[in-house]
Design an enzyme around this catalytic site. Structure first.
Site, PDB file in Angstrom:
ATOM      1  N   LYS A 118      42.573  14.759 -14.451  1.00 47.36           N
ATOM      2  CA  LYS A 118      41.976  13.883 -13.428  1.00 47.36           C
ATOM      3  C   LYS A 118      41.177  12.839 -14.201  1.00 47.36           C
ATOM      4  O   LYS A 118      40.038  13.065 -14.594  1.00 47.36           O
ATOM      5  CB  LYS A 118      41.046  14.720 -12.542  1.00 47.36           C
ATOM      6  CG  LYS A 118      40.869  14.205 -11.138  1.00 47.36           C
ATOM      7  CD  LYS A 118      40.343  12.809 -11.029  1.00 47.36           C
ATOM      8  CE  LYS A 118      38.842  12.734 -10.896  1.00 47.36           C
ATOM      9  NZ  LYS A 118      38.338  11.343 -10.930  1.00 47.36           N
TER      10      LYS A 118
ATOM     11  N   GLU B 191      31.050  18.639 -21.741  1.00 45.89           N
ATOM     12  CA  GLU B 191      30.401  17.651 -22.609  1.00 45.89           C
ATOM     13  C   GLU B 191      29.663  16.690 -21.687  1.00 45.89           C
ATOM     14  O   GLU B 191      30.302  15.935 -20.949  1.00 45.89           O
ATOM     15  CB  GLU B 191      31.444  16.934 -23.475  1.00 45.89           C
ATOM     16  CG  GLU B 191      32.144  17.920 -24.412  1.00 45.89           C
ATOM     17  CD  GLU B 191      33.141  17.293 -25.399  1.00 45.89           C
ATOM     18  OE1 GLU B 191      33.569  17.999 -26.316  1.00 45.89           O
ATOM     19  OE2 GLU B 191      33.476  16.105 -25.239  1.00 45.89           O
TER      20      GLU B 191
ATOM     21  N   GLU C 180      18.716   9.191 -18.747  1.00 47.85           N
ATOM     22  CA  GLU C 180      19.876   8.537 -19.374  1.00 47.85           C
ATOM     23  C   GLU C 180      20.246   7.296 -18.561  1.00 47.85           C
ATOM     24  O   GLU C 180      20.459   7.376 -17.361  1.00 47.85           O
ATOM     25  CB  GLU C 180      21.080   9.497 -19.401  1.00 47.85           C
ATOM     26  CG  GLU C 180      22.274   8.892 -20.108  1.00 47.85           C
ATOM     27  CD  GLU C 180      23.553   9.732 -19.980  1.00 47.85           C
ATOM     28  OE1 GLU C 180      23.905  10.112 -18.855  1.00 47.85           O
ATOM     29  OE2 GLU C 180      24.179   9.997 -21.017  1.00 47.85           O
TER      30      GLU C 180
HETATM   31  P1  NAD Z   1      30.835  11.383 -13.890  1.00 48.46           P
HETATM   32  O1  NAD Z   1      30.254  12.738 -14.009  1.00 48.46           O
HETATM   33  O2  NAD Z   1      30.362  10.507 -12.772  1.00 48.46           O
HETATM   34  O3  NAD Z   1      32.415  11.456 -13.706  1.00 48.46           O
HETATM   35  C1  NAD Z   1      33.233  12.113 -14.635  1.00 48.46           C
HETATM   36  C2  NAD Z   1      34.471  12.625 -13.937  1.00 48.46           C
HETATM   37  O4  NAD Z   1      34.119  13.645 -13.027  1.00 48.46           O
HETATM   38  C3  NAD Z   1      35.208  11.560 -13.129  1.00 48.46           C
HETATM   39  O5  NAD Z   1      36.585  11.732 -13.318  1.00 48.46           O
HETATM   40  C4  NAD Z   1      34.808  11.886 -11.704  1.00 48.46           C
HETATM   41  O6  NAD Z   1      35.729  11.462 -10.741  1.00 48.46           O
HETATM   42  C5  NAD Z   1      34.721  13.395 -11.759  1.00 48.46           C
HETATM   43  N1  NAD Z   1      33.876  14.010 -10.735  1.00 48.46           N
HETATM   44  C6  NAD Z   1      32.760  13.504 -10.161  1.00 48.46           C
HETATM   45  N2  NAD Z   1      32.258  14.391  -9.269  1.00 48.46           N
HETATM   46  C7  NAD Z   1      33.057  15.484  -9.300  1.00 48.46           C
HETATM   47  C8  NAD Z   1      33.050  16.740  -8.613  1.00 48.46           C
HETATM   48  N3  NAD Z   1      32.099  17.055  -7.717  1.00 48.46           N
HETATM   49  N4  NAD Z   1      34.023  17.634  -8.906  1.00 48.46           N
HETATM   50  C9  NAD Z   1      34.977  17.339  -9.813  1.00 48.46           C
HETATM   51  N5  NAD Z   1      35.043  16.169 -10.473  1.00 48.46           N
HETATM   52  C10 NAD Z   1      34.086  15.248 -10.238  1.00 48.46           C
HETATM   53  O7  NAD Z   1      30.634  10.682 -15.303  1.00 48.46           O
HETATM   54  P2  NAD Z   1      31.017   9.204 -15.726  1.00 48.46           P
HETATM   55  O8  NAD Z   1      30.110   8.262 -14.995  1.00 48.46           O
HETATM   56  O9  NAD Z   1      32.482   9.028 -15.596  1.00 48.46           O
HETATM   57  O10 NAD Z   1      30.667   9.190 -17.290  1.00 48.46           O
HETATM   58  C11 NAD Z   1      29.402   8.900 -17.801  1.00 48.46           C
HETATM   59  C12 NAD Z   1      28.644  10.173 -18.106  1.00 48.46           C
HETATM   60  O11 NAD Z   1      29.429  10.979 -18.964  1.00 48.46           O
HETATM   61  C13 NAD Z   1      27.351   9.956 -18.863  1.00 48.46           C
HETATM   62  O12 NAD Z   1      26.377  10.839 -18.369  1.00 48.46           O
HETATM   63  C14 NAD Z   1      27.691  10.324 -20.292  1.00 48.46           C
HETATM   64  O13 NAD Z   1      26.614  10.727 -21.087  1.00 48.46           O
HETATM   65  C15 NAD Z   1      28.659  11.429 -20.071  1.00 48.46           C
HETATM   66  N6  NAD Z   1      29.535  11.593 -21.243  1.00 48.46           N
HETATM   67  C16 NAD Z   1      29.318  12.644 -22.080  1.00 48.46           C
HETATM   68  C17 NAD Z   1      30.107  12.820 -23.221  1.00 48.46           C
HETATM   69  C18 NAD Z   1      29.890  13.959 -24.192  1.00 48.46           C
HETATM   70  O14 NAD Z   1      30.738  14.145 -25.065  1.00 48.46           O
HETATM   71  N7  NAD Z   1      28.807  14.700 -24.100  1.00 48.46           N
HETATM   72  C19 NAD Z   1      31.121  11.907 -23.476  1.00 48.46           C
HETATM   73  C20 NAD Z   1      31.313  10.839 -22.600  1.00 48.46           C
HETATM   74  C21 NAD Z   1      30.512  10.696 -21.480  1.00 48.46           C
HETATM   75  O1  6OD Z   2      34.546  11.475 -30.761  1.00 47.43           O
HETATM   76  C1  6OD Z   2      34.648  12.440 -30.007  1.00 47.43           C
HETATM   77  O2  6OD Z   2      35.406  13.395 -30.248  1.00 47.43           O
HETATM   78  C2  6OD Z   2      33.855  12.502 -28.773  1.00 47.43           C
HETATM   79  N1  6OD Z   2      34.014  13.616 -28.025  1.00 47.43           N
HETATM   80  C3  6OD Z   2      33.050  11.481 -28.432  1.00 47.43           C
HETATM   81  C4  6OD Z   2      32.242  11.420 -27.280  1.00 47.43           C
HETATM   82  C5  6OD Z   2      31.641  10.267 -26.963  1.00 47.43           C
HETATM   83  C6  6OD Z   2      30.856  10.149 -25.794  1.00 47.43           C
HETATM   84  O3  6OD Z   2      30.800   9.163 -25.106  1.00 47.43           O
END
Ligand code: NAD
Ligand code: 6OD
Length: 486
Positions: free
Chosen positions: A178, A254, A390
């Site tokens: 997804k 993550e 954040e």
């Molecule tokens: P998000 O949580 O809004 O969405 C991520 C995904 O989850 C999307 O595909 C969304 O449609 C889906 N989703 C949302 N609600 C859901 C539910 N109730 N059930 C199932 N799926 C659901 O995140 P975003 O805005 O797409 O990404 C930004 C966030 O992601 C930031 O907080 C960032 O720090 C985090 N992030 C973390 C990492 C990591 O490796 N730790 C990497 C990239 C992004």
């Molecule tokens: O480089 C990667 O493997 C990884 N998981 C990066 C995550 C980045 C977050 O936005």
């Protein structure tokens, strides 16, 4: 207008409801594609296809053949590089300099590394003495978990999706992906690649849609999905954990971060400035690893702030296809409004705006794009919301500190624990401070330098578990111990 379809059972398909949603190009603010809006039935269709492949051709394929196919996926991504670039840039508006160096090559590298790892990896075995003197042999085998639900964010769409799909498939599972509703294009394109290289139908499926009350939730709640691997916001992770609880699914998360960068007085200041410029503003601050909290030794504080400001003001926004563009837009109008609300809040909380703090006004084709200026604040309290929450934009707050103990305390005073960047030329300090930072990853005199064999993930509210190298293969496998009594 372009249409982006679902990918189920080896073919491009409209949604069962025939409904679509709009996909915006963030650099222009214009709709550039219609995306098939998946339904609960589409999720079930994808899960059934994935189950059939799991118990059929994929499940029966020898490990070596499976891994060779995944290497071919990597080669084919390289061969179709221009199309992947085009799709990723249209979805995100990110500059070609970034997408061509990071997003697309890492998409291919993820398949190569996990295919190679699985071929090379052995397993544990133990000899046990027994009272009868004959002994017993224990050995461990690796089996797939089943159908894995892969839920992705929008910031590094292909990179973060394949970071999970590649080890999941290498370990013999099948997947239903997804993608983020903001960035659907490369996931569907990858379906074509899978088919071209001969990955059996149903191994890789994509259902587009939203999260809550939509495809994301349907995938999480589907009884035949055995595990969910998720990257996204911490609050979404909590929802997923609750709604998957009935089926006790395996989870890997993550999540978000509010990462510190610490610049000690003996640091090479120019390297630290260049590194912090990247760690604060890369991908328009939309990397979970970005440094939104920067701590600088008081003796070099003014110099550091001045140098970072002058570098930040050289960042060039504009046409993502121009090699001179160094920063793209935010992902959406909604996200732009969120970041703008923090610009306002920072002022209310007493920040001094060193640079930025407002939307960026571009001209011509990009005048409706979601651009904001790289922003540096000073003067906020450590309890300010702009220092605690954040923001996920090109923003950082710089705070002076007087000693090591104080800065470690400030760095750790957060609900998150994803990563930290330390800048020092004192090797003892590098080790001493790294060991006291409560975060899953600490970079010293660098930032986001990746080796895909290493554990990646966060402590506290930044995640659950680790992926990378053997940690990914272990998450995506059921390990079975077999004990043979002689
Ligand atoms: P998000 O949580 O809004 O969405 C991520 C995904 O989850 C999307 O595909 C969304 O449609 C889906 N989703 C949302 N609600 C859901 C539910 N109730 N059930 C199932 N799926 C659901 O995140 P975003 O805005 O797409 O990404 C930004 C966030 O992601 C930031 O907080 C960032 O720090 C985090 N992030 C973390 C990492 C990591 O490796 N730790 C990497 C990239 C992004
Ligand atoms: O480089 C990667 O493997 C990884 N998981 C990066 C995550 C980045 C977050 O936005």
């Amino acid at each position: 207008m372009k249409t982006i379809n679902l990918w189920i059972n080896g073919e491009s398909t409209a949604s069962g409801s025939k409904e679509t949603f709009e996909n915006f190009n963030p650099a222009t603010g214009q709709v550039y594609a219609q995306v098939a809006l998946g339904t609960k039935d589409d999720v079930d269709r994808a899960v059934q296809a994935a189950k059939k492949a799991l118990h059929g051709p994929w499940g029966k394929m020898p490990l070596r053949a499976r891994c060779d196919l995944l290497s071919r996926v990597a080669d084919r991504i390289d061969e179709r590089r221009e199309e992947f670039l085009k799709a990723e840039i249209a979805d995100t508006g990110k500059p070609i300099g970034l997408a061509s160096k990071i997003d697309i090559p890492r998409g291919a590298a993820n398949f190569r590394i996990f295919s190679d790892m699985l071929k090379a990896h052995g397993s544990e075995s133990f000899w046990q003495d027994t009272d009868d003197g004959l002994g017993a042999m224990h050995y461990v085998t690796r089996e797939p978990i089943g159908v894995i639900g892969v839920i992705c964010p929008w910031n590094l769409p292909l990179l973060l999706m394949t970071w999970k799909v590649a080890p999941a498939l290498a370990a013999g599972n099948t997947v239903v992906v997804k993608p983020s509703e903001e960035t659907p294009a490369t996931a569907t394109l990858l379906g074509e690649v899978m088919r071209e290289v001969g990955v059996p139908d149903g191994v890789y499926n994509v259902v587009h849609g939203f999260g809550k009350d939509s495809v994301g939730e349907a995938l999480v709640q589907h009884p035949e999905v055995s595990a969910i691997t998720f990257t996204g916001e911490t609050t979404t992770g909590k929802h997923i954990m609750k709604s998957s609880a009935n089926h006790l699914k395996k989870l890997s998360f993550e999540l978000g971060g509010k990462n510190p960068a610490i610049i000690f007085e003996e640091a090479d200041i120019d390297r630290a400035v260049a590194g912090t410029l990247r760690s604060a503003f890369a991908n328009c601050g939309q990397v979970c690893l970005c440094s939104e909290r920067v701590y600088v030794a008081r003796s070099i504080f003014d110099t550091f702030v001045e140098k970072l400001k002058s570098q930040a003001e050289l960042i060039a926004m504009g046409d993502p296809w121009a090699t001179t563009t160094t920063m793209g837009p935010l992902i959406s109008k909604t996200h732009q409004q969120k970041v703008e609300s923090y610009f306002k809040l920072a002022k209310e909380e007493g920040a001094q705006v060193i640079t930025g703090g407002e939307l960026a006004k571009l001209e011509g084709d990009f005048d409706q794009g979601y651009f904001v200026k790289p922003t540096i604040w000073t003067g906020l309290s450590e309890q300010a919301r702009c220092v605690k929450e954040e923001i996920f934009g090109p923003v950082c707050h710089i705070q002076p500190f007087d000693d090591e103990e104080e800065v470690i305390k400030m760095a750790n005073d957060t609900e998150y624990g994803l990563c930290a960047a330390l800048w020092t030329q004192d090797v003892s300090r590098a080790h001493r401070v790294s060991s006291q930072i409560r975060a899953g990853m600490v970079w010293v005199n660098t930032w986001y330098l990746r080796d895909l064999r290493t554990p990646f993930g966060g402590m506290k509210a930044s995640g659950l578990g680790r992926e990378g190298g053997i940690h990914s293969l272990n998450f995506y496998s059921e390990l079975k111990n077999i004990c043979v009594k002689l």
